[in-house]
Design a protein around this motif. Sequence first.
Motif, PDB file in Angstrom:
ATOM      1  N   GLN A  15     -13.608   5.614  11.277  1.00  0.00           N
ATOM      2  CA  GLN A  15     -14.899   6.299  11.176  1.00  0.00           C
ATOM      3  C   GLN A  15     -16.043   5.313  11.342  1.00  0.00           C
ATOM      4  O   GLN A  15     -17.062   5.645  11.928  1.00  0.00           O
ATOM      5  CB  GLN A  15     -15.010   7.029   9.845  1.00  0.00           C
ATOM      6  CG  GLN A  15     -14.170   8.276   9.811  1.00  0.00           C
ATOM      7  CD  GLN A  15     -14.897   9.419   9.166  1.00  0.00           C
ATOM      8  OE1 GLN A  15     -15.538   9.229   8.140  1.00  0.00           O
ATOM      9  NE2 GLN A  15     -14.810  10.587   9.759  1.00  0.00           N
ATOM     10  N   GLU A  21       0.837  -1.202   0.000  1.00  0.00           N
ATOM     11  CA  GLU A  21       0.000   0.000   0.000  1.00  0.00           C
ATOM     12  C   GLU A  21       0.870   1.250   0.000  1.00  0.00           C
ATOM     13  O   GLU A  21       1.921   1.287   0.635  1.00  0.00           O
ATOM     14  CB  GLU A  21      -0.837   0.066   1.287  1.00  0.00           C
ATOM     15  CG  GLU A  21      -2.112  -0.671   1.272  1.00  0.00           C
ATOM     16  CD  GLU A  21      -2.887  -0.453   2.565  1.00  0.00           C
ATOM     17  OE1 GLU A  21      -4.080  -0.142   2.448  1.00  0.00           O
ATOM     18  OE2 GLU A  21      -2.331  -0.602   3.659  1.00  0.00           O
ATOM     19  N   ASN A  60     -12.137  12.562  14.307  1.00  0.00           N
ATOM     20  CA  ASN A  60     -10.965  12.788  13.468  1.00  0.00           C
ATOM     21  C   ASN A  60      -9.703  13.093  14.273  1.00  0.00           C
ATOM     22  O   ASN A  60      -8.626  12.604  13.951  1.00  0.00           O
ATOM     23  CB  ASN A  60     -11.211  13.916  12.463  1.00  0.00           C
ATOM     24  CG  ASN A  60     -11.892  13.412  11.211  1.00  0.00           C
ATOM     25  OD1 ASN A  60     -11.877  12.227  10.918  1.00  0.00           O
ATOM     26  ND2 ASN A  60     -12.479  14.324  10.471  1.00  0.00           N
ATOM     27  N   GLU A 114      -0.807   7.050   1.093  1.00  0.00           N
ATOM     28  CA  GLU A 114      -2.142   7.611   0.889  1.00  0.00           C
ATOM     29  C   GLU A 114      -3.231   6.542   1.011  1.00  0.00           C
ATOM     30  O   GLU A 114      -4.277   6.778   1.629  1.00  0.00           O
ATOM     31  CB  GLU A 114      -2.230   8.300  -0.479  1.00  0.00           C
ATOM     32  CG  GLU A 114      -1.394   9.556  -0.583  1.00  0.00           C
ATOM     33  CD  GLU A 114       0.086   9.279  -0.880  1.00  0.00           C
ATOM     34  OE1 GLU A 114       0.484   8.108  -1.113  1.00  0.00           O
ATOM     35  OE2 GLU A 114       0.864  10.258  -0.860  1.00  0.00           O
ATOM     36  N   GLU A 115      -3.002   5.387   0.403  1.00  0.00           N
ATOM     37  CA  GLU A 115      -3.980   4.290   0.490  1.00  0.00           C
ATOM     38  C   GLU A 115      -4.156   3.840   1.936  1.00  0.00           C
ATOM     39  O   GLU A 115      -5.288   3.605   2.385  1.00  0.00           O
ATOM     40  CB  GLU A 115      -3.528   3.100  -0.365  1.00  0.00           C
ATOM     41  CG  GLU A 115      -3.584   3.353  -1.841  1.00  0.00           C
ATOM     42  CD  GLU A 115      -2.851   2.291  -2.657  1.00  0.00           C
ATOM     43  OE1 GLU A 115      -3.179   2.171  -3.844  1.00  0.00           O
ATOM     44  OE2 GLU A 115      -1.954   1.592  -2.122  1.00  0.00           O
ATOM     45  N   TYR A 116      -3.063   3.721   2.655  1.00  0.00           N
ATOM     46  CA  TYR A 116      -3.119   3.294   4.057  1.00  0.00           C
ATOM     47  C   TYR A 116      -3.910   4.298   4.894  1.00  0.00           C
ATOM     48  O   TYR A 116      -4.786   3.907   5.672  1.00  0.00           O
ATOM     49  CB  TYR A 116      -1.699   3.133   4.615  1.00  0.00           C
ATOM     50  CG  TYR A 116      -1.681   2.700   6.052  1.00  0.00           C
ATOM     51  CD1 TYR A 116      -1.838   1.361   6.392  1.00  0.00           C
ATOM     52  CD2 TYR A 116      -1.523   3.622   7.078  1.00  0.00           C
ATOM     53  CE1 TYR A 116      -1.831   0.950   7.712  1.00  0.00           C
ATOM     54  CE2 TYR A 116      -1.512   3.218   8.402  1.00  0.00           C
ATOM     55  CZ  TYR A 116      -1.668   1.890   8.722  1.00  0.00           C
ATOM     56  OH  TYR A 116      -1.674   1.495  10.030  1.00  0.00           O
ATOM     57  N   VAL A 117      -3.590   5.579   4.744  1.00  0.00           N
ATOM     58  CA  VAL A 117      -4.274   6.608   5.535  1.00  0.00           C
ATOM     59  C   VAL A 117      -5.769   6.601   5.247  1.00  0.00           C
ATOM     60  O   VAL A 117      -6.588   6.631   6.181  1.00  0.00           O
ATOM     61  CB  VAL A 117      -3.655   8.004   5.267  1.00  0.00           C
ATOM     62  CG1 VAL A 117      -4.513   9.117   5.860  1.00  0.00           C
ATOM     63  CG2 VAL A 117      -2.234   8.065   5.818  1.00  0.00           C
ATOM     64  N   ARG A 118      -6.141   6.516   3.981  1.00  0.00           N
ATOM     65  CA  ARG A 118      -7.578   6.486   3.642  1.00  0.00           C
ATOM     66  C   ARG A 118      -8.265   5.255   4.218  1.00  0.00           C
ATOM     67  O   ARG A 118      -9.374   5.341   4.754  1.00  0.00           O
ATOM     68  CB  ARG A 118      -7.757   6.537   2.134  1.00  0.00           C
ATOM     69  CG  ARG A 118      -7.467   7.891   1.541  1.00  0.00           C
ATOM     70  CD  ARG A 118      -7.763   7.933   0.051  1.00  0.00           C
ATOM     71  NE  ARG A 118      -7.259   9.160  -0.518  1.00  0.00           N
ATOM     72  CZ  ARG A 118      -6.192   9.235  -1.306  1.00  0.00           C
ATOM     73  NH1 ARG A 118      -5.545   8.148  -1.677  1.00  0.00           N
ATOM     74  NH2 ARG A 118      -5.784  10.401  -1.760  1.00  0.00           N
ATOM     75  N   ARG A 119      -7.612   4.103   4.112  1.00  0.00           N
ATOM     76  CA  ARG A 119      -8.201   2.858   4.623  1.00  0.00           C
ATOM     77  C   ARG A 119      -8.367   2.908   6.135  1.00  0.00           C
ATOM     78  O   ARG A 119      -9.425   2.566   6.676  1.00  0.00           O
ATOM     79  CB  ARG A 119      -7.328   1.663   4.224  1.00  0.00           C
ATOM     80  CG  ARG A 119      -7.877   0.324   4.714  1.00  0.00           C
ATOM     81  CD  ARG A 119      -7.064  -0.845   4.192  1.00  0.00           C
ATOM     82  NE  ARG A 119      -5.679  -0.838   4.634  1.00  0.00           N
ATOM     83  CZ  ARG A 119      -5.261  -1.252   5.839  1.00  0.00           C
ATOM     84  NH1 ARG A 119      -6.127  -1.654   6.748  1.00  0.00           N
ATOM     85  NH2 ARG A 119      -3.970  -1.240   6.131  1.00  0.00           N
ATOM     86  N   ARG A 120      -7.328   3.370   6.832  1.00  0.00           N
ATOM     87  CA  ARG A 120      -7.402   3.414   8.292  1.00  0.00           C
ATOM     88  C   ARG A 120      -8.414   4.466   8.759  1.00  0.00           C
ATOM     89  O   ARG A 120      -9.132   4.243   9.739  1.00  0.00           O
ATOM     90  CB  ARG A 120      -6.019   3.698   8.882  1.00  0.00           C
ATOM     91  CG  ARG A 120      -5.035   2.559   8.659  1.00  0.00           C
ATOM     92  CD  ARG A 120      -5.487   1.261   9.299  1.00  0.00           C
ATOM     93  NE  ARG A 120      -5.419   1.397  10.740  1.00  0.00           N
ATOM     94  CZ  ARG A 120      -6.163   0.703  11.593  1.00  0.00           C
ATOM     95  NH1 ARG A 120      -7.021  -0.191  11.167  1.00  0.00           N
ATOM     96  NH2 ARG A 120      -6.037   0.898  12.890  1.00  0.00           N
ATOM     97  N   HIS A 121      -8.481   5.582   8.064  1.00  0.00           N
ATOM     98  CA  HIS A 121      -9.449   6.613   8.431  1.00  0.00           C
ATOM     99  C   HIS A 121     -10.867   6.069   8.295  1.00  0.00           C
ATOM    100  O   HIS A 121     -11.701   6.231   9.191  1.00  0.00           O
ATOM    101  CB  HIS A 121      -9.259   7.868   7.573  1.00  0.00           C
ATOM    102  CG  HIS A 121     -10.192   8.975   7.940  1.00  0.00           C
ATOM    103  ND1 HIS A 121     -11.359   9.190   7.255  1.00  0.00           N
ATOM    104  CD2 HIS A 121     -10.133   9.897   8.923  1.00  0.00           C
ATOM    105  CE1 HIS A 121     -11.990  10.231   7.805  1.00  0.00           C
ATOM    106  NE2 HIS A 121     -11.266  10.668   8.816  1.00  0.00           N
ATOM    107  N   ALA A 122     -11.143   5.417   7.175  1.00  0.00           N
ATOM    108  CA  ALA A 122     -12.478   4.831   6.968  1.00  0.00           C
ATOM    109  C   ALA A 122     -12.784   3.798   8.047  1.00  0.00           C
ATOM    110  O   ALA A 122     -13.913   3.749   8.569  1.00  0.00           O
ATOM    111  CB  ALA A 122     -12.557   4.195   5.582  1.00  0.00           C
TER     112      ALA A 122
END
Length: 86
Positions: free
Chosen positions: A48, A34, A54, A37-45
Amino acid sequence: MPDEELVRRVAETTGLSPAEAARVVEDVIAWHGETVEEYVRRRHAHHQTYGRRNEETFALIARELKRRPFAAPELTTRQLRRIVYG
């Protein structure tokens, strides 16, 4: 196909068959493939989904990033030369 030497090592040290070891190695490589950017988006989702705010989520992700290896970006020949020769 992942690195044959690595697959052989995993098979020998775990008792897995070569096919099973290859699947494990491929899965681990994909997991660590990953981008940041992909990791941050996945972990944020993920956070949430469980109702984290946040502020807390970003603090957790920042700590996680320090411990996680990421795929290297693609580099041009020129960029590689600059790394070697300055």
